[in-house]
Design an enzyme around this catalytic site. Sequence first.
Site, PDB file in Angstrom:
ATOM      1  CB  CYS A 121       3.612  58.826  18.706  1.00 11.38           C
ATOM      2  SG  CYS A 121       2.128  58.637  17.690  1.00 11.38           S
ATOM      3  CB  CYS A 202       2.137  60.199  15.022  1.00  7.48           C
ATOM      4  SG  CYS A 202       2.707  58.674  15.804  1.00  7.48           S
TER       5      CYS A 202
END
Length: 306
Positions: A121, A202
């Site tokens: 992420c 993400c």
Amino acid sequence: MPSQNSSFRTWHRTVLLVGVLVLLVSLVAVIVLAAILTPGKEDTSSTLLQWKGRGTTKNLREVVLGRCYNYITTVNPELGNKDCLKIWETLQDAFMYKNPCNITTDDYQPLMDLARHPVPCNKSLLWSKTNELVHRYTKADHNFLTLEDTLLGYIADQVSWCGDPASPGINYESCPKWTECESNPSTVYWKMASKLFAEEACGVVQVMLNGSIDAGAFRSSSIFGSVEIFNLDPNKVSTIQIWLMHNIGGPKRDSCTGYSITRLKTILEERNFIVSCEDNYRPVWLFQCASEPGHEDCRLCFRGVQ
């Protein structure tokens, strides 16, 4: 008796001549048939030279295997369990002996399943028309990853390939450009890999665009504009930060308040993303100026930097 002997010799010569003629006709027939069934070198080369793009990269097998092993051992050792030989064989099966204008997503799906992997992420960096700059930057700043920094992108970056229905099944002379046919091996591969890369994103996602090109920084026809932005998951991605970079010395044809970026923001906000934009994101701008510190734009850039 002399008359009978003479007739016999005449008959014998006639039989021999007929036999020789039959043999010659048979040989000619065999040669003609072989020529029809076996394509000549000239015919093969003329078939292979029908496309406008560069042909399959020489030693493709060795290039792909070498990159794959390097990636899983030094670039990302966490992927050490990936089977590079299987990845190569699956790539080969996707295009060899196939019409290079009839490649489908089904051809590449087994390869995508084998080589895909998660992206941490806040590290995904998408780009369009900033190829050289974005990859110079990610080589210096390892906090971000482009598609080309994943296994699927790493093994295929700057490499070309396509098949041919005729032996040896690979065209080393030329391959079709997307303008000749969209369903070619390269276009289908990169669209699928880009889709997977966007799906894996993400947290905060960065986007580096070029504000110095005539067509506008955001183009809906690009892979970023037609594939990646529509495969980002609003449930996984919190914010999209646009870095609109200009060439040192300009021109400055687009900005964060320009038409194309405004259109991009609208598309993303309609998909429930939080979007921000910064003209000449300073860390990247300083990186650009490191190669041209004497330029007027860069003197302003370095002002106040100790």
